[in-house]
Design an enzyme around this catalytic site. Structure first.
Site, PDB file in Angstrom:
ATOM      1  N   HIS A  19      13.789   6.608   0.922  1.00  0.00           N
ATOM      2  CA  HIS A  19      13.836   5.423   1.792  1.00  0.00           C
ATOM      3  C   HIS A  19      15.233   4.792   1.772  1.00  0.00           C
ATOM      4  CE1 HIS A  19      12.370   1.055   2.498  1.00  0.00           C
ATOM      5  NE2 HIS A  19      12.297   1.690   3.651  1.00  0.00           N
ATOM      6  N   ASP A  48      17.707   3.337   8.815  1.00  0.00           N
ATOM      7  CA  ASP A  48      17.492   2.431   9.945  1.00  0.00           C
ATOM      8  C   ASP A  48      18.724   2.409  10.835  1.00  0.00           C
ATOM      9  OD1 ASP A  48      14.998   1.317   8.704  1.00  0.00           O
ATOM     10  OD2 ASP A  48      16.471   0.758   7.173  1.00  0.00           O
ATOM     11  N   HIS A  61      19.699  -2.144   8.358  1.00  0.00           N
ATOM     12  CA  HIS A  61      18.292  -2.536   8.381  1.00  0.00           C
ATOM     13  C   HIS A  61      18.074  -3.854   9.110  1.00  0.00           C
ATOM     14  CE1 HIS A  61      14.554  -4.367   6.905  1.00  0.00           C
ATOM     15  NE2 HIS A  61      14.102  -3.128   6.844  1.00  0.00           N
ATOM     16  N   GLU A 121      14.855   5.932  11.699  1.00  0.00           N
ATOM     17  CA  GLU A 121      14.045   4.808  12.170  1.00  0.00           C
ATOM     18  C   GLU A 121      14.863   4.009  13.178  1.00  0.00           C
ATOM     19  OE1 GLU A 121      12.384   1.790   9.468  1.00  0.00           O
ATOM     20  OE2 GLU A 121      11.993   0.601  11.264  1.00  0.00           O
TER      21      GLU A 121
END
Ligand code: G3P
Ligand code: MG
Length: 251
Positions: A19, A48, A61, A121
Site C-alpha cells: 500500500h 494514488d 494521496h 488508484e
C-alpha cells in the site's frame, strides 16, 4: 499503443500488494517507498494518482500538499515543475529528506525495469474526476504499452472509472468501495470492472463467493494484521493490500 489481451479469470496479479509503496515504513507514494517495499519481496504496488494543475499525473494521496510535502494548498494549484521542486520525504523522517514527488512516468520506468506490477488508484481532487480518469488511463496505456501484465486501475470515483474506460477500454478496472452498496454487482457490471476492491471490513465468505460466481475477483484494503489476512484468504480473497510489508510476507 496496444496492450496484450490478458485473461483476467486467470488472475495475473499477486496475492499481496504493498500500500502506497511501503506502507508506513517510508514516505508514502515515493520511489523510496517502492524500493523499500520491494526489499521485502513485494512485487506489486498500490499508489494514488491525481493531476497537477497542468494536467500531469503525479503520486499524491491527499487533495492538498501539506501533509506529505513541503508545499501548501491544492495539488492542482501547482504545475508539475513546481511540484517536482517539493520535498516529499522530510515529513516522514530525516533519512528521506529531499525525496521527490514521482510522476506516473517515473513509476512506470522503475516498475517495468524491475518486473514489478502496479495498481494505480485514480484519486482525483474534488471536481476533477472525469479529466483525471481519462488522463491517467491514457498515460498508463502509453507508459505500459506492450507490458505482459497491464496496470490495474482502481478508484472510488465511478466517474473516473467511466472516463478511464472510455479512454483505455482494455486496461482492467476495479471499483473501490468503503461501504459495500447493495447494488455492488450491478455497479461492477455497468463499469466493466474485473474486480471489487473493498474495505476489508465489508467482506465475508458470502460476498467473495457472490463475486466469484458472477465472474469478478476480490481485492481488499488495508489489512495489516496477519491473522485477518489469513481469514480473508481462507474465504477466497484474491488480492490483499497492506501497509505491513515487514510483517506480512508476500506469497
Ligand atoms: O487502493 C486502496 C486504498 O489505497 C484506498 O484507500 O485512502 O489509502 O487511498 P487510501
Ligand atoms: Mg490508495
Amino acid at each position: 499503443m496496444s496492450t496484450p489481451k490478458v485473461d483476467f479469470a486467470n488472475w495475473p496479479y499477486p496475492r499481496h500488494v504493498a500500500h502506497r509503496g511501503a506502507g508506513k515504513l517510508a514516505p508514502e507514494n515515493t520511489l523510496a517507498a517502492f524500493r523499500h517495499g520491494a526489499s521485502f519481496g513485494y512485487r506489486m504496488f498500490e499508489f494514488d494518482v491525481k493531476l497537477s494543475g497542468d494536467g500531469k499525473p503525479v503520486l499524491m494521496h491527499d487533495a492538498t500538499l501539506d501533509r506529505t510535502t513541503s508545499g501548501h494548498g491544492r495539488v492542482d494549484a501547482l504545475t508539475l515543475g513546481e511540484i517536482a521542486a517539493l520535498d516529499a520525504g522530510s515529513w516522514h523522517s530525516p533519512a528521506f529528506a529531499g525525496e521527490p514527488v514521482p510522476t506516473l512516468a517515473a513509476i512506470a520506468r522503475y516498475t517495468r525495469a524491475n518486473d514489478l506490477l502496479v495498481n494505480i488508484e485514480i484519486k482525483p481532487v474534488p471536481g476533477d474526476e472525469y479529466r483525471t480518469g481519462a488522463a491517467v488511463a491514457l498515460d498508463a496505456l502509453s507508459l505500459w504499452a506492450g507490458a505482459a501484465v497491464p496496470p490495474l486501475l482502481s478508484s472510488f470515483s465511478e466517474a473516473a472509472l467511466e472516463a478511464a474506460r472510455e479512454a483505455a477500454p482494455d486496461l482492467p478496472r476495479a471499483l473501490l468501495v468503503k461501504t459495500l452498496p447493495t447494488d455492488w454487482l450491478d455497479r461492477l457490471a455497468r463499469l466493466g470492472c474485473v474486480g471489487l476492491d473493498a474495505n476489508h471490513g465489508e467482506l465475508d465468505a458470502n460476498v467473495i463467493q457472490q463475486a466469484h460466481t458472477a465472474g469478478y475477483k476480490v481485492l481488499c484494503y488495508t489489512v495489516n494484521d496477519p491473522a485477518r489476512a489469513a481469514e480473508l484468504f481462507g474465504w477466497g480473497l484474491d488480492t490483499l493490500i497492506t501497509d505491513a510489508v515487514d510483517r506480512i510476507a508476500p506469497a
